[in-house]
Design a protein around this motif. Structure first.
Motif, PDB file in Angstrom:
ATOM      1  N   GLN A 210      -0.537  -1.064 -11.230  1.00 51.21           N
ATOM      2  CA  GLN A 210      -1.563  -1.061 -10.084  1.00 51.21           C
ATOM      3  C   GLN A 210      -2.128  -2.393 -10.302  1.00 51.21           C
ATOM      4  O   GLN A 210      -2.987  -2.908 -10.938  1.00 51.21           O
ATOM      5  CB  GLN A 210      -2.769   0.014 -10.443  1.00 51.21           C
ATOM      6  CG  GLN A 210      -3.746   0.097  -9.304  1.00 51.21           C
ATOM      7  CD  GLN A 210      -4.802   0.961  -9.684  1.00 51.21           C
ATOM      8  OE1 GLN A 210      -4.715   1.925 -10.393  1.00 51.21           O
ATOM      9  NE2 GLN A 210      -5.740   1.284  -8.917  1.00 51.21           N
TER      10      GLN A 210
ATOM     11  N   GLU B  34      -5.843  -2.061  -5.434  1.00 55.20           N
ATOM     12  CA  GLU B  34      -5.587  -0.787  -4.941  1.00 55.20           C
ATOM     13  C   GLU B  34      -4.305  -0.294  -4.582  1.00 55.20           C
ATOM     14  O   GLU B  34      -4.247   1.132  -4.294  1.00 55.20           O
ATOM     15  CB  GLU B  34      -6.563  -0.539  -3.538  1.00 55.20           C
ATOM     16  CG  GLU B  34      -7.983  -0.660  -3.988  1.00 55.20           C
ATOM     17  CD  GLU B  34      -8.446   0.102  -4.912  1.00 55.20           C
ATOM     18  OE1 GLU B  34      -8.529   1.103  -5.130  1.00 55.20           O
ATOM     19  OE2 GLU B  34      -9.510  -0.573  -5.514  1.00 55.20           O
TER      20      GLU B  34
ATOM     21  N   THR C 218      -0.483   0.705  -5.846  1.00 50.39           N
ATOM     22  CA  THR C 218       0.588   1.033  -6.961  1.00 50.39           C
ATOM     23  C   THR C 218       1.790   0.522  -6.513  1.00 50.39           C
ATOM     24  O   THR C 218       2.163   0.666  -5.449  1.00 50.39           O
ATOM     25  CB  THR C 218       0.261   2.631  -7.102  1.00 50.39           C
ATOM     26  OG1 THR C 218      -0.896   2.829  -7.395  1.00 50.39           O
ATOM     27  CG2 THR C 218       1.167   3.115  -8.215  1.00 50.39           C
TER      28      THR C 218
END
Length: 155
Positions: A121, A124, A126
């Motif tokens: 991550q 914000e 992933t």
């Protein structure tokens, strides 16, 4: 009359020593060298680098990066050591989580190669990536000199 010496007749270690390429570790017993920089220590160094990135420990990050670092991101962007450290300091790469899996490592003398799949991550976002790291053992530690990230589907 000058007699030519065949390099094939010389032991490989003698060639390395004469060329100045041999590690000082050659003089030590193999078991001592293995304990200093084996595959487990390579993985431990990589784990320490991941933790330093997440915790923004710039002193630890710097110590683990070779001056000649080329860091290739999943986007294709390539950075030098200075550029990569600048991006980390500016918050441009806000690593919040790095979870490695499917890991392997190999040590070839003073060179170490790692492979893994990383679930990360960053800010914000992933990501799931396949990574390849090349490390050099110098100054009694592993230093990253090349990093290649390839995005994987599914993240």
């Amino acid at each position: 009359m000058i007699r030519m010496i065949s390099f094939r007749a010389l032991p490989a270690w003698l060639l390395l020593v004469s060329a100045g390429l041999a590690s000082p570790a050659i003089a030590r017993p193999a078991s001592a060298v293995a304990k200093m920089h084996d595959e487990a220590s390579l993985i431990a160094a990589e784990d320490a680098r991941f933790a330093a990135q997440v915790h923004r420990d710039f002193a630890a990050i710097e110590a683990g990066l070779g001056d000649e670092l080329v860091y290739s991101h999943a986007t294709g962007r390539r950075q030098t050591r200075a550029e990569y450290l600048g991006a980390l300091r500016s918050g441009g790469a806000d690593y919040r989580r790095i979870d490695p899996s499917q890991r392997s490592s190999r040590v070839y003398g003073d060179i170490g190669v790692t492979r893994a799949v990383l679930a990360m991550q960053v800010g914000e976002r992933t990501m799931l990536s396949s990574v390849l790291g090349v490390y050099v053992w110098r100054d009694a530690r592993w230093q990253l000199v090349s990093w290649q990230t390839t995005p994987l589907p599914g993240a």
